[in-house]
Design a protein around this motif. Structure first.
Motif, PDB file in Angstrom:
ATOM      1  N   MET A  25       0.832  -1.216   0.000  1.00  0.00           N
ATOM      2  CA  MET A  25       0.000   0.000   0.000  1.00  0.00           C
ATOM      3  C   MET A  25       0.862   1.259   0.000  1.00  0.00           C
ATOM      4  O   MET A  25       0.516   2.248  -0.658  1.00  0.00           O
ATOM      5  N   ILE A  26       1.998   1.227   0.690  1.00  0.00           N
ATOM      6  CA  ILE A  26       2.844   2.431   0.766  1.00  0.00           C
ATOM      7  C   ILE A  26       3.332   2.860  -0.627  1.00  0.00           C
ATOM      8  O   ILE A  26       3.128   4.014  -1.013  1.00  0.00           O
ATOM      9  N   PRO A  27       3.947   1.965  -1.424  1.00  0.00           N
ATOM     10  CA  PRO A  27       4.390   2.448  -2.738  1.00  0.00           C
ATOM     11  C   PRO A  27       3.246   2.856  -3.670  1.00  0.00           C
ATOM     12  O   PRO A  27       3.398   3.760  -4.475  1.00  0.00           O
ATOM     13  N   ARG A 336       8.927   1.627  19.723  1.00  0.00           N
ATOM     14  CA  ARG A 336       7.948   0.542  19.778  1.00  0.00           C
ATOM     15  C   ARG A 336       6.773   0.942  18.892  1.00  0.00           C
ATOM     16  O   ARG A 336       6.123   1.950  19.148  1.00  0.00           O
ATOM     17  N   GLY A 337       6.557   0.166  17.847  1.00  0.00           N
ATOM     18  CA  GLY A 337       5.489   0.506  16.899  1.00  0.00           C
ATOM     19  C   GLY A 337       6.093   0.971  15.593  1.00  0.00           C
ATOM     20  O   GLY A 337       7.086   0.408  15.124  1.00  0.00           O
ATOM     21  N   TRP A 338       5.531   2.030  15.047  1.00  0.00           N
ATOM     22  CA  TRP A 338       5.873   2.458  13.690  1.00  0.00           C
ATOM     23  C   TRP A 338       6.883   3.594  13.728  1.00  0.00           C
ATOM     24  O   TRP A 338       6.634   4.625  14.345  1.00  0.00           O
ATOM     25  N   ALA A 339       8.017   3.410  13.068  1.00  0.00           N
ATOM     26  CA  ALA A 339       9.040   4.463  13.032  1.00  0.00           C
ATOM     27  C   ALA A 339       8.856   5.312  11.773  1.00  0.00           C
ATOM     28  O   ALA A 339       8.450   4.781  10.744  1.00  0.00           O
ATOM     29  N   PRO A 340       9.186   6.601  11.842  1.00  0.00           N
ATOM     30  CA  PRO A 340       9.147   7.412  10.612  1.00  0.00           C
ATOM     31  C   PRO A 340      10.381   7.104   9.765  1.00  0.00           C
ATOM     32  O   PRO A 340      11.318   7.902   9.661  1.00  0.00           O
ATOM     33  N   GLN A 341      10.387   5.914   9.176  1.00  0.00           N
ATOM     34  CA  GLN A 341      11.611   5.367   8.557  1.00  0.00           C
ATOM     35  C   GLN A 341      12.209   6.245   7.460  1.00  0.00           C
ATOM     36  O   GLN A 341      13.412   6.460   7.407  1.00  0.00           O
ATOM     37  N   ASN A 342      11.336   6.721   6.594  1.00  0.00           N
ATOM     38  CA  ASN A 342      11.833   7.510   5.465  1.00  0.00           C
ATOM     39  C   ASN A 342      12.587   8.747   5.956  1.00  0.00           C
ATOM     40  O   ASN A 342      13.664   9.083   5.456  1.00  0.00           O
ATOM     41  N   CYS A 357      15.451  -6.352   4.033  1.00  0.00           N
ATOM     42  CA  CYS A 357      15.538  -6.399   2.565  1.00  0.00           C
ATOM     43  C   CYS A 357      14.192  -6.387   1.852  1.00  0.00           C
ATOM     44  O   CYS A 357      14.094  -6.864   0.721  1.00  0.00           O
ATOM     45  N   GLY A 358      13.143  -5.868   2.517  1.00  0.00           N
ATOM     46  CA  GLY A 358      11.916  -5.553   1.779  1.00  0.00           C
ATOM     47  C   GLY A 358      12.307  -4.509   0.738  1.00  0.00           C
ATOM     48  O   GLY A 358      13.167  -3.656   1.008  1.00  0.00           O
ATOM     49  N   TRP A 359      11.698  -4.571  -0.438  1.00  0.00           N
ATOM     50  CA  TRP A 359      12.177  -3.709  -1.518  1.00  0.00           C
ATOM     51  C   TRP A 359      11.986  -2.221  -1.210  1.00  0.00           C
ATOM     52  O   TRP A 359      12.813  -1.391  -1.561  1.00  0.00           O
ATOM     53  N   ASN A 360      10.899  -1.875  -0.519  1.00  0.00           N
ATOM     54  CA  ASN A 360      10.715  -0.450  -0.189  1.00  0.00           C
ATOM     55  C   ASN A 360      11.836   0.021   0.725  1.00  0.00           C
ATOM     56  O   ASN A 360      12.421   1.084   0.511  1.00  0.00           O
ATOM     57  N   SER A 361      12.141  -0.778   1.739  1.00  0.00           N
ATOM     58  CA  SER A 361      13.217  -0.391   2.669  1.00  0.00           C
ATOM     59  C   SER A 361      14.539  -0.270   1.921  1.00  0.00           C
ATOM     60  O   SER A 361      15.313   0.660   2.156  1.00  0.00           O
TER      61      SER A 361
HETATM   62  O1  LIG Z   1       8.405   1.061  11.473  1.00  0.00           O
HETATM   63  C1  LIG Z   1       8.296   1.121  10.252  1.00  0.00           C
HETATM   64  C2  LIG Z   1       8.352  -0.025   9.442  1.00  0.00           C
HETATM   65  C3  LIG Z   1       8.225   0.134   8.083  1.00  0.00           C
HETATM   66  N1  LIG Z   1       8.030   1.361   7.538  1.00  0.00           N
HETATM   67  C4  LIG Z   1       7.841   1.505   6.092  1.00  0.00           C
HETATM   68  O2  LIG Z   1       7.095   0.403   5.619  1.00  0.00           O
HETATM   69  C5  LIG Z   1       7.540  -0.001   4.361  1.00  0.00           C
HETATM   70  C6  LIG Z   1       7.903  -1.456   4.455  1.00  0.00           C
HETATM   71  O3  LIG Z   1       8.110  -1.961   3.169  1.00  0.00           O
HETATM   72  P1  LIG Z   1       9.222  -3.049   2.873  1.00  0.00           P
HETATM   73  O4  LIG Z   1      10.508  -2.585   3.383  1.00  0.00           O
HETATM   74  O5  LIG Z   1       9.179  -3.360   1.425  1.00  0.00           O
HETATM   75  O6  LIG Z   1       8.829  -4.247   3.761  1.00  0.00           O
HETATM   76  P2  LIG Z   1       7.546  -5.238   3.809  1.00  0.00           P
HETATM   77  O7  LIG Z   1       6.389  -4.570   4.356  1.00  0.00           O
HETATM   78  O8  LIG Z   1       8.038  -6.448   4.457  1.00  0.00           O
HETATM   79  O9  LIG Z   1       7.301  -5.520   2.237  1.00  0.00           O
HETATM   80  C7  LIG Z   1       6.599  -6.498   1.510  1.00  0.00           C
HETATM   81  O10 LIG Z   1       6.487  -5.896   0.202  1.00  0.00           O
HETATM   82  C8  LIG Z   1       7.741  -5.562  -0.405  1.00  0.00           C
HETATM   83  C9  LIG Z   1       7.457  -4.816  -1.684  1.00  0.00           C
HETATM   84  O11 LIG Z   1       6.683  -5.560  -2.534  1.00  0.00           O
HETATM   85  C10 LIG Z   1       8.575  -6.823  -0.627  1.00  0.00           C
HETATM   86  O12 LIG Z   1       9.824  -6.480  -1.164  1.00  0.00           O
HETATM   87  C11 LIG Z   1       8.762  -7.540   0.714  1.00  0.00           C
HETATM   88  O13 LIG Z   1       9.473  -8.735   0.531  1.00  0.00           O
HETATM   89  C12 LIG Z   1       7.397  -7.819   1.350  1.00  0.00           C
HETATM   90  O14 LIG Z   1       7.584  -8.408   2.620  1.00  0.00           O
HETATM   91  C13 LIG Z   1       8.730   0.887   4.005  1.00  0.00           C
HETATM   92  O15 LIG Z   1       8.282   1.922   3.163  1.00  0.00           O
HETATM   93  C14 LIG Z   1       9.148   1.471   5.348  1.00  0.00           C
HETATM   94  O16 LIG Z   1       9.683   2.775   5.248  1.00  0.00           O
HETATM   95  C15 LIG Z   1       8.001   2.483   8.316  1.00  0.00           C
HETATM   96  O17 LIG Z   1       7.847   3.603   7.829  1.00  0.00           O
HETATM   97  N2  LIG Z   1       8.130   2.316   9.650  1.00  0.00           N
END
Ligand SMILES: O=c1ccn([C@@H]2O[C@H](COP(=O)(O)OP(=O)(O)O[C@H]3O[C@H](CO)[C@@H](O)[C@H](O)[C@H]3O)[C@@H](O)[C@H]2O)c(=O)[nH]1
Length: 474
Positions: A25-27, A336-342, A357-361
């Protein structure tokens, strides 16, 4: 006065249909915002329980369709992939996704979008698009690199005949020599799992061929050989318009619960020396980490003696080493919970990122110019790790060897000891050996910037896509 660009694209109206999981949903939310910034009318279609993930972005519309929990045999409130126990509830969840077709088409009939952008899991969306004579673009949210690996694993099945789970085998046909083990493969690629799920993989693969094209959250300079390979080998039209999150790095607000607000977190970082903070986060899978594993990570962080931010999704504190928070007061921040990662990754005080190694991260870490410590857990994350460590050489493996989703039993996976974690952290954050890697990682920050500005590869591909869709609709 509206800009000429806005006027020229004003007639395009896209419906975005994301898969119901945060990493998808984020991307899509970023993509909808990006298209809206180019004057395209952007409407996200989701279910009531997921509306919150798109709230606070006035430039996009959010339309809802009811989630058919009951008809699909799911408990009420189970509207998001993160609420599922894997894999037993997955077939029902996918049944629910199939049942969304009819209400989705009703919305198309009412709102008349002239293009669909759908997550790859909605294999029925091609038929919907055909019904309304509009193009349907696919989005899987993962790298070119991993899509090429998956394609060749399914095509050549090189793991067949490999007897042990830890023996490496070559993935044939790729631009680089990429080796994997069976323990790193997803059951989907190994084709081990309930028939309903294997049928789904086939349906997704088939649907890919019928899409008008595929949108990729990447930029050409990051994985040129694989972008080319993807186009030539798979013969699918594609546009790379990423990194999507980079466009909104400073105002990303998902409204999720956290033990710290964004401004306090940034203030904490402001007080630290440049590149002195190691950031540890396992994305939406943090909650899958066992207490014993979190404990080892905490011990490593304390032993490293650097500043750190450690993001956990645990409900209790069983894992916290006795007295840790007093000892690291001011030096370490546990969120604890959701970090403002970006925002965190783009702060100059951050010097390294330990990621699942999630692709967004990865896109967020790479575009911030950070060296990485890789700790894949499941999905295509082990493949992404190979891109980072073997191809780009901007990260080092912590040593995770097994998919944690195996038959839903996370207990199968060995705990990685603090000494291994510490070794990777030292290499990336302080070690002389890691100097070249840190330098290389920084170069990607500039490459990303160039891809996104006028004339850059992502900027141009986005324009090309918009022009293509406009001409389709003439
Ligand atoms: O505390 C947190 C944790 C996560 N995020 C955000 O959440 C997103 C997480 O996305 P991603 O890093 O891709 O992880 P997943 O949610 O595990 O992603 C799923 O979707 C990705 C994209 O399709 C795949 O690459 C992964 O394998 C799959 O697990 C990123 O934008 C992070 O910045 C935050 O802002 N704060």
């Amino acid at each position: 006065m509206a800009s000429p660009q806005v006027e020229s694209h004003a007639q395009l109206h896209i419906f975005f249909l994301p898969y119901l999981a945060v990493g998808k949903m984020i991307p899509i939310m970023h993509m909808a915002r990006l298209f809206a910034s180019r004057g395209v009318k952007s409407s996200v279609v989701t279910t009531p329980g997921n509306v919150g993930s798109f709230a606070g972005n006035p430039e996009i519309d959010v339309l809802t369709i009811k989630f058919p929990s009951e008809e699909a045999g799911l408990p009420q409130g189970c509207e998001n992939a993160e609420t599922l126990t894997f894999p037993d509830m997955l077939p029902n969840f996918f049944k629910a996704l199939d049942l969304l077709q009819h209400p989705f088409e009703n919305l198309v009939q009412t709102h008349h979008p002239n293009c669909l952008v759908v997550d790859e899991l909605f294999s029925w969306a091609n038929a919907s698009a055909n019904k309304f004579r509009i193009p349907c673009l696919g989005f899987s949210g993962i790298s070119y690199f991993s899509q090429c690996i998956i394609h060749n694993l399914l095509r050549y099945q090189p793991f067949k005949g490999v007897s042990s789970d830890s023996e490496t085998f070559l993935v044939p046909g790729l631009p680089d020599e990429i080796r994997l083990t069976k323990s790193e493969l997803s059951p989907f690629e190994k084709r081990e799992g309930p028939k309903a799920l294997m049928d789904l993989v086939d349906k997704i693969d088939e649907a890919k061929k019928g899409r008008y094209g595929i949108i990729i959250n990447s930029f050409y300079e990051l994985e040129p050989a694989y972008a080319d390979y993807f186009g030539k080998e798979m013969g699918i039209k594609h546009w790379h318009i990423g990194p999507l999150s980079r466009y909104f790095a400073s105002d990303d607000n998902t409204g999720r619960e956290s033990s710290i607000d964004v401004s306090s977190c940034i203030k904490w970082l402001d007080e630290k020396q440049p590149e002195s903070v190691v950031y540890v986060c396992f994305g939406s899978f943090s909650k899958k980490m066992r207490a014993a594993q979190l404990h080892e990570i905490a011990i490593a962080l304390e032993a490293l003696g650097q500043n750190f931010i450690f993001v956990v999704k645990e409900d209790n504190d069983d894992w916290v080493p006795h007295g840790l928070e007093e000892r690291v007061h001011g030096q370490g921040l546990i969120i604890r919970g959701w970090a403002p990662q970006n925002q965190i990754l783009n702060h100059s005080s951050v010097g390294g990122f330990l990621t699942h190694c999630g692709w967004n991260s990865l896109m967020e870490g790479v575009s911030a110019g950070l060296p990485l410590m890789t700790w894949p857990l499941l999905a295509e994350q082990f493949y992404n790790e190979k891109l980072i460590t073997h191809v780009l050489k901007i990260g080092i493996e912590v040593g995770a060897k097994n998919w944690i989703g195996k038959e839903g039993d996370y207990k199968d996976v060995a705990i990685i000891g603090s000494q291994h974690i510490l070794k990777a952290m030292k290499f990336v954050m302080v070690g002389e050996q890691g100097r070249d890697m840190r330098k290389r990682a920084k170069e990607f920050k500039e490459l990303t910037r160039k891809a996104m500005v006028e004339g850059g590869s992502s900027y141009s591909d986005l324009n090309a896509l918009i022009d293509d869709l406009k001409s389709y609709n003439v």
